[in-house]
Design a protein around this motif. Sequence first.
Motif, PDB file in Angstrom:
ATOM      1  N   ALA A 289      -6.674  -7.893  -4.094  1.00 47.10           N
ATOM      2  CA  ALA A 289      -6.530  -7.340  -2.640  1.00 47.10           C
ATOM      3  C   ALA A 289      -4.051  -7.838  -2.421  1.00 47.10           C
ATOM      4  O   ALA A 289      -3.524  -7.762  -2.305  1.00 47.10           O
ATOM      5  CB  ALA A 289      -6.946  -8.010  -1.351  1.00 47.10           C
ATOM      6  N   GLU A 290      -4.383  -8.593  -3.839  1.00 47.22           N
ATOM      7  CA  GLU A 290      -2.951  -8.991  -3.978  1.00 47.22           C
ATOM      8  C   GLU A 290      -2.259  -7.610  -4.671  1.00 47.22           C
ATOM      9  O   GLU A 290      -1.120  -7.145  -5.335  1.00 47.22           O
ATOM     10  CB  GLU A 290      -2.747  -9.857  -4.515  1.00 47.22           C
ATOM     11  CG  GLU A 290      -3.387 -11.501  -3.662  1.00 47.22           C
ATOM     12  CD  GLU A 290      -2.103 -11.032  -2.932  1.00 47.22           C
ATOM     13  OE1 GLU A 290      -0.991 -11.428  -2.529  1.00 47.22           O
ATOM     14  OE2 GLU A 290      -3.151 -10.886  -1.276  1.00 47.22           O
TER      15      GLU A 290
ATOM     16  N   SER B 185      -2.477   0.223  -6.107  1.00 49.75           N
ATOM     17  CA  SER B 185      -3.735   0.701  -5.710  1.00 49.75           C
ATOM     18  C   SER B 185      -3.902   1.336  -6.603  1.00 49.75           C
ATOM     19  O   SER B 185      -5.282   1.142  -7.473  1.00 49.75           O
ATOM     20  CB  SER B 185      -2.679   2.161  -4.777  1.00 49.75           C
ATOM     21  OG  SER B 185      -3.074   2.019  -3.420  1.00 49.75           O
TER      22      SER B 185
ATOM     23  N   ARG C  94      -7.736  -2.054  -0.895  1.00 47.23           N
ATOM     24  CA  ARG C  94      -6.334  -1.627  -0.386  1.00 47.23           C
ATOM     25  C   ARG C  94      -6.287  -2.198   0.806  1.00 47.23           C
ATOM     26  O   ARG C  94      -5.038  -1.403   1.290  1.00 47.23           O
ATOM     27  CB  ARG C  94      -6.842   0.077  -0.670  1.00 47.23           C
ATOM     28  CG  ARG C  94      -6.022   1.055  -0.744  1.00 47.23           C
ATOM     29  CD  ARG C  94      -4.598   0.666  -1.494  1.00 47.23           C
ATOM     30  NE  ARG C  94      -3.500   1.586  -0.932  1.00 47.23           N
ATOM     31  CZ  ARG C  94      -1.892   1.354  -0.845  1.00 47.23           C
ATOM     32  NH1 ARG C  94      -1.741   0.047  -1.820  1.00 47.23           N
ATOM     33  NH2 ARG C  94      -1.121   2.400  -1.116  1.00 47.23           N
TER      34      ARG C  94
ATOM     35  N   PHE D   3      -4.531  -4.775   1.557  1.00 45.49           N
ATOM     36  CA  PHE D   3      -3.270  -4.609   1.108  1.00 45.49           C
ATOM     37  C   PHE D   3      -2.425  -4.353   2.009  1.00 45.49           C
ATOM     38  O   PHE D   3      -1.053  -4.396   2.021  1.00 45.49           O
ATOM     39  CB  PHE D   3      -3.270  -3.615  -0.669  1.00 45.49           C
ATOM     40  CG  PHE D   3      -2.106  -3.901  -1.174  1.00 45.49           C
ATOM     41  CD1 PHE D   3      -1.168  -4.448  -2.015  1.00 45.49           C
ATOM     42  CD2 PHE D   3      -1.025  -2.829  -0.757  1.00 45.49           C
ATOM     43  CE1 PHE D   3      -0.561  -4.274  -2.570  1.00 45.49           C
ATOM     44  CE2 PHE D   3      -0.054  -3.080  -1.624  1.00 45.49           C
ATOM     45  CZ  PHE D   3       0.434  -3.385  -2.923  1.00 45.49           C
ATOM     46  N   LYS D   4      -2.856  -3.208   2.428  1.00 42.20           N
ATOM     47  CA  LYS D   4      -1.910  -2.466   3.176  1.00 42.20           C
ATOM     48  C   LYS D   4      -1.337  -3.237   4.620  1.00 42.20           C
ATOM     49  O   LYS D   4      -0.784  -2.286   5.918  1.00 42.20           O
ATOM     50  CB  LYS D   4      -1.958  -0.538   3.546  1.00 42.20           C
ATOM     51  CG  LYS D   4      -2.069  -0.249   1.620  1.00 42.20           C
ATOM     52  CD  LYS D   4      -0.163   0.093   1.173  1.00 42.20           C
ATOM     53  CE  LYS D   4       0.167   1.399   2.439  1.00 42.20           C
ATOM     54  NZ  LYS D   4       1.883   1.049   2.280  1.00 42.20           N
TER      55      LYS D   4
ATOM     56  N   THR E 221      -7.685 -10.712   4.365  1.00 47.67           N
ATOM     57  CA  THR E 221      -8.063 -10.302   3.540  1.00 47.67           C
ATOM     58  C   THR E 221      -9.899 -10.310   3.547  1.00 47.67           C
ATOM     59  O   THR E 221     -10.765  -9.472   3.115  1.00 47.67           O
ATOM     60  CB  THR E 221      -8.046 -10.595   2.740  1.00 47.67           C
ATOM     61  OG1 THR E 221      -6.284 -10.335   2.194  1.00 47.67           O
ATOM     62  CG2 THR E 221      -8.572  -9.838   0.934  1.00 47.67           C
TER      63      THR E 221
ATOM     64  N   SER F   3       6.577  -4.485   1.287  1.00 48.59           N
ATOM     65  CA  SER F   3       6.050  -4.238   1.134  1.00 48.59           C
ATOM     66  C   SER F   3       6.043  -2.892   0.364  1.00 48.59           C
ATOM     67  O   SER F   3       5.381  -2.816  -0.938  1.00 48.59           O
ATOM     68  CB  SER F   3       4.921  -4.685   1.770  1.00 48.59           C
ATOM     69  OG  SER F   3       2.910  -3.672   1.385  1.00 48.59           O
TER      70      SER F   3
ATOM     71  N   SER G 292       1.297  -6.297  -0.914  1.00 47.96           N
ATOM     72  CA  SER G 292       0.837  -6.846   0.064  1.00 47.96           C
ATOM     73  C   SER G 292       1.454  -6.923   1.071  1.00 47.96           C
ATOM     74  O   SER G 292       2.488  -8.034   1.019  1.00 47.96           O
ATOM     75  CB  SER G 292      -0.688  -7.145  -0.346  1.00 47.96           C
ATOM     76  OG  SER G 292      -0.318  -9.108  -0.343  1.00 47.96           O
ATOM     77  N   TYR G 293       1.161  -6.315   1.901  1.00 48.96           N
ATOM     78  CA  TYR G 293       1.560  -7.018   3.758  1.00 48.96           C
ATOM     79  C   TYR G 293       1.681  -8.558   3.979  1.00 48.96           C
ATOM     80  O   TYR G 293       2.669  -8.946   4.030  1.00 48.96           O
ATOM     81  CB  TYR G 293       1.134  -5.801   4.416  1.00 48.96           C
ATOM     82  CG  TYR G 293       1.821  -6.317   5.965  1.00 48.96           C
ATOM     83  CD1 TYR G 293       2.852  -5.227   5.831  1.00 48.96           C
ATOM     84  CD2 TYR G 293       1.322  -7.098   6.946  1.00 48.96           C
ATOM     85  CE1 TYR G 293       3.460  -5.032   7.124  1.00 48.96           C
ATOM     86  CE2 TYR G 293       2.308  -7.537   7.822  1.00 48.96           C
ATOM     87  CZ  TYR G 293       2.729  -6.303   8.399  1.00 48.96           C
ATOM     88  OH  TYR G 293       4.067  -5.968   9.735  1.00 48.96           O
ATOM     89  N   ASN G 294       0.942  -9.511   3.561  1.00 46.76           N
ATOM     90  CA  ASN G 294       0.678 -10.684   3.902  1.00 46.76           C
ATOM     91  C   ASN G 294       1.495 -11.899   2.602  1.00 46.76           C
ATOM     92  O   ASN G 294       2.709 -12.007   3.148  1.00 46.76           O
ATOM     93  CB  ASN G 294      -1.014 -11.130   3.432  1.00 46.76           C
ATOM     94  CG  ASN G 294      -1.713 -10.953   4.665  1.00 46.76           C
ATOM     95  OD1 ASN G 294      -0.681 -10.306   5.910  1.00 46.76           O
ATOM     96  ND2 ASN G 294      -2.690 -10.737   4.783  1.00 46.76           N
ATOM     97  N   THR G 295       1.803 -10.456   1.096  1.00 39.34           N
ATOM     98  CA  THR G 295       2.155 -11.419   0.761  1.00 39.34           C
ATOM     99  C   THR G 295       4.232 -10.758   0.604  1.00 39.34           C
ATOM    100  O   THR G 295       4.796 -12.738   0.403  1.00 39.34           O
ATOM    101  CB  THR G 295       1.686 -10.536  -0.997  1.00 39.34           C
ATOM    102  OG1 THR G 295       0.945 -10.233  -1.292  1.00 39.34           O
ATOM    103  CG2 THR G 295       2.937 -11.652  -2.111  1.00 39.34           C
TER     104      THR G 295
END
Length: 512
Positions: free
Chosen positions: A135-136, A139, A316, A319-320, A325, A470, A476-479
């Motif tokens: 998830a990091e 796509s 994905r 990620f978005k 996750t 992001s 990813s959004y969280n990253t």
Amino acid sequence: MAQAKWEGAVAALDSMIPNFRFFGASFWVAWQLVLFGCEINFCGFSLGSREVAAVYVVVNLSFACTLAVVGALHRSVFRLLGRPTFMVAMGLVTSVGTMLIFLLQAFGSGWGLVGAVACGIGSSFLACRSIQQFAELGSREVVFMAAMVQVAAFALDYTVLSITTVVQPWLFFALPTLGALCMLVEPADKRASAPAGGRETPRWFWRFTVGILFFAIPVSICRACFPIFGDENAALVDYRRLSGVLIIAIMLILAFVALRLPKKARYGLLMYRLILVSSVLYVVFGVLGPQSGAVLSLSGAVNALINLCVWALLARIAFKSGASTLRIFAFGYGSFTIGGIAGWAVGLAAEMLSLSLDAVLVCLVVSTVVTLVVALFLFRQEDLEHMMQPVEDEEDSAELEANTLARKALLGVEHGPEDKAAAGTTEDANGGAEAWQYSRLLLAQRAQLSARELDVLDLISRGYSARMVSDELFISYNTARNHIQRIYAKLNIHSRDELHLLVKELQRPPLG
């Protein structure tokens, strides 16, 4: 000191073998291929087709139940997955459980299910750690890496099965533990991001979980009924090996396509359409008759493709969307697993009740038709496109508006952040870029920011929200949100307003 040495060793191994941590998923998949393949003999005992079906149902039921707990307690589980001792323990639990399946079967088939429960619990945490790593990725990278994991898994499967000495079962038992160890080779800058909070599971996600539950049923019916379709175990082994060759070829083609497509291609939509096409094939299998060796082999390849698509879609979405996750995976893949259990239950019942081949084919075709109806009416293409968009709550919208105004005030920009080219021209004209570079260097030295943190700092200081960061950096959004929080902590500030004040202060070089 020990932690620093460990981090240094991990970083060194990752630099020598990039993406080494993804081998963990390959070991986990290979373990499943061997366990459910009827080809391992340990202490003179091997699993027959009925035992394999029973073990599959119990392992996956335990797996799905554990995922339900993970979804409910995802924040606590996230902290556990970050502990090396916990991950090694889960690998050992899965390895020991696998051994018990064979050892306890000698005392009755019911006893072997004790080991199957342990396998389901331990392997669920291995899967969770693996999806965090996927998830990091962006796509294109997640599709490519998922395809290569499948290729490596089948290579490991053939390696284990080609060994005919006493080493074979022990190597098989060690696969989950080796997978857990590989997952730990993860540099600090590539580790999974903590859940950012907010709306964890949007309403449209639940329709998706129902859809993939139905996708799994015809796939599993065809796999579970191999003994009915093929009769001889030797023939089944040949079909599985031919299926493995087809899977490797398909995965290599998919990996090549992923590398050729642009980064911003609509991969989520591509995966969804692949699932639909693959599901239609099961109607064809029912018409042709799965007792054909070629059809059996092709159905195995289609099953692997659907699994990859579901895995990539879940990665994905995480990620978005900005959702946790672990929650996305727990409820999404848990639903897919329940569908698989239902399909295998049909196969197990068919063998125990001696159902005719025609009855099984009717179940296969009916389940496929129901799946397509669900896919076309309950879960639509528009839902998937919505699912690929980041979650934008009120806080994020207000933050974006405030950042736009702050950017204009800070750099004298006449255009919004959506027109980056025009904004850059204005900054050059006003001398804002030069002043920004000066303050950027001072901030980097003061806070010892990493290269990635500098990129994020550059964007958020220009008014970008976490969602825009992001998209811009393909993280990813969280990253993105975690990078922003770490930057704030290093600079000893708590908001973007404080950051803008700090930048403006640094843009005034000392006189003289």
